[in-house]
Design an enzyme around this catalytic site. Structure first.
Site, PDB file in Angstrom:
ATOM      1  CD1 TRP A 330       3.121  -3.317   2.040  1.00 40.69           C
ATOM      2  CD2 TRP A 330       1.781  -4.322   3.298  1.00 40.69           C
ATOM      3  NE1 TRP A 330       3.649  -4.566   1.959  1.00 40.69           N
ATOM      4  CE2 TRP A 330       2.841  -5.287   2.800  1.00 40.69           C
ATOM      5  CE3 TRP A 330       0.762  -4.859   4.303  1.00 40.69           C
ATOM      6  CZ2 TRP A 330       2.686  -6.625   3.253  1.00 40.69           C
ATOM      7  CZ3 TRP A 330       0.688  -6.102   4.347  1.00 40.69           C
ATOM      8  CH2 TRP A 330       1.727  -7.296   4.148  1.00 40.69           C
ATOM      9  CG  ASP A 416      -4.633  -3.148  -3.933  1.00 37.95           C
ATOM     10  OD1 ASP A 416      -4.357  -3.142  -3.073  1.00 37.95           O
ATOM     11  OD2 ASP A 416      -3.980  -3.679  -4.965  1.00 37.95           O
ATOM     12  CG  HIS A 447      -2.784  -6.340  -2.676  1.00 37.12           C
ATOM     13  ND1 HIS A 447      -2.014  -5.444  -3.793  1.00 37.12           N
ATOM     14  CD2 HIS A 447      -1.605  -7.225  -2.353  1.00 37.12           C
ATOM     15  CE1 HIS A 447      -1.032  -5.854  -3.778  1.00 37.12           C
ATOM     16  NE2 HIS A 447      -0.443  -6.574  -3.093  1.00 37.12           N
TER      17      HIS A 447
END
Length: 473
Positions: A330, A416, A447
């Site tokens: 991420w 997630d 998430h």
């Protein structure tokens, strides 16, 4: 629909205009008997200091006096807005022959939008119902009123909380007509750590019998308090107060222009000062993502304030173990694509979101200048033992392991890839008593677990109501 319906609704609209001129929500009504107007009414709860003084009630009272009878079975009532439950009950008790309304009321309407009292077969009287007459004009009257009121509130807020030269403020127009986010904004700018930045928060009282508990809902990156819109109603209905702030740089809060403003300890200190400023007690801490990174370090500073923890897809970053691979991916994505679309990101893991909901997530960040927090937050997650915030997180870990006395409830989105089940299981094992506490795994959730909030928020609210003996606020 007859010409008469439009004619009488136009008269009701004139009553709505009178309400608007008096500073009331612009709803008007007229009662018609045998083709003649016998009574009028406009919203007047403020002027009359009477919570029952809705346009329909005012008109019914006037009609009963004019006709000398509390039974109005030969009458029709025209009102510009779908009646609420209170007014619908009064209209049915008056034995009206027909009720005609203009615009629908999706939040409180009791003529089909939320409930339909007129369709209850058990009732001994049935009033004919017809909606949508001059609906556009009725809606426009209300929209113009609330648009003007928001503008006035915005100007008052601007004067009370002037914008710093080194910060930006998303225009209020960006937040108009957000789906399922009806709550009024609250602002504070005089906390020491804010240094005149304006912080936005929701502060909603319970709709059910008050429990004495306060649910403090902390969002993560890149979301804002809008993320909790599906959970807040469940908390309120269970009798809990809800506080939901926007971190500085997010949502309706001010947005410093420089990435360097954003530091772990600064954001934590702002939250500590907000809790103190609002004098929060009997707090159930509700956290996800960065809401947990920061929020899980709060109770050790004032453990007497906290009685519960609702944790979703989050972690404590102590710097002692590598950050999860999903988080590192991420962080890399944010560095490669700093202008990513927030709404599209939310939709990727939540395909049920409407276009309007996706736009609401993107709304606070109209351009690059408003996105400093979105760029900075992935970089300031404590990664090493000497990273800022790592020592605080280790202290917090020790607190949760040995000193936590409250109740715990966990929910995790199984899909997630960033802070999913392995991360949450590790967090569960380090929190005292959590192994014997509720642990919800939502198979379809990713998430942003709050988007599936109705699936477990009610259970969580009931759990804390049963577990916690509230004390005086």
């Amino acid at each position: 629909m007859t010409h008469g319906d439009e004619h009488f609704m136009q008269l009701a609209l004139e009553q709505g205009e009178q309400a608007r001129a008096a500073g009331e929500v612009p709803v008007g009504a007229v009662v018609v008997h045998q083709g003649q107007v016998v009574a009028t009414g406009r919203n007047a709860p403020i002027d009359a200091r009477d919570p029952t003084a809705h346009a329909e009630i005012v008109a019914l009272r006037a009609a009963a006096l004019a006709l000398g009878n509390y039974r109005l079975d030969e009458c029709e009532l025209f009102v510009t807005l779908e009646p609420c439950a209170m007014c619908s009950g009064a209209l049915l008790n008056a034995r009206l022959r027909r009720v005609v309304f203009g615009a629908r009321e999706p939040r409180t309407g009791a003529a089909g939008s939320v409930i339909d009292l007129f369709a209850q077969a058990q009732l001994n009287h049935h009033t004919r119902l017809h909606g949508g007459v001059l609906a556009a004009a009725s809606s426009a009257l209300l929209q113009d009123f609330f648009r003007q009121r928001r503008a006035e509130q915005s100007e008052a807020s601007r004067r009370a909380h002037p914008l710093r030269d080194d910060a930006l403020r998303t225009p209020d127009a960006a937040f108009e007509a957000l789906p399922d986010y009806p709550w009024q904004p609250h602002y504070v700018s005089d906390l020491p750590s804010l240094d005149r930045l304006r912080l936005h928060y929701l502060d909603e009282p319970p709709t059910g019998a008050a429990s004495g508990l306060t649910f403090l809902c902390l969002h993560g990156n890149p979301a804002w308090s809008y993320l909790y819109r599906k959970m807040i109603p469940a908390f309120l209905a269970a009798g809990h107060r809800v506080i939901a702030p926007d971190l500085i740089g997010f949502g309706k809060s001010d947005k410093p222009k420089k990435d360097s403003f954003h530091r772990f300890t600064r954001h934590r200190q702002i939250l500590l000062e907000l809790v103190e400023h609002l004098a929060l007690q009997q707090v159930v801490l509700v956290v996800q993502d960065w809401g947990g990174l920061l929020g899980l370090t709060l109770p050790m500073a004032a453990p007497e304030r906290y009685v519960g923890l609702l944790a979703m897809n989050t972690l404590l970053a102590t710097g002692e173990q590598p950050l999860p691979p999903g988080f590192l991916a991420w962080r890399e994505m944010c560095a490669r694509q700093p202008e990513f679309d927030v709404g599209r990101l939310l939709a990727r893991g939540n395909p049920q979101l409407s276009a309007a909901e996706c736009a609401a997530y993107q709304a606070p960040y109209p351009d690059r200048g408003h996105r400093a927090a979105l760029r900075a937050f992935p970089r300031i997650v404590p990664e090493l033992q000497d990273s800022e915030g790592a020592a605080l997180s280790r202290q917090a870990r020790n607190f949760w392991q040995t000193q936590w006395q409250g109740s715990t409830f966990m929910a995790v989105g199984a899909q997630d890839p960033v802070l999913g089940p392995p991360v949450m299981q590790a967090l569960r094992h380090l929190i005292r008593g959590a192994d014997q506490s509720p642990y919800f795994v939502l198979p379809q959730a990713g998430h942003f677990v709050q988007e599936h909030g109705p699936d477990f928020a009610k259970d969580a609210a009931e759990y804390f109501t049963q577990q916690v003996q509230p004390g005086p606020q």
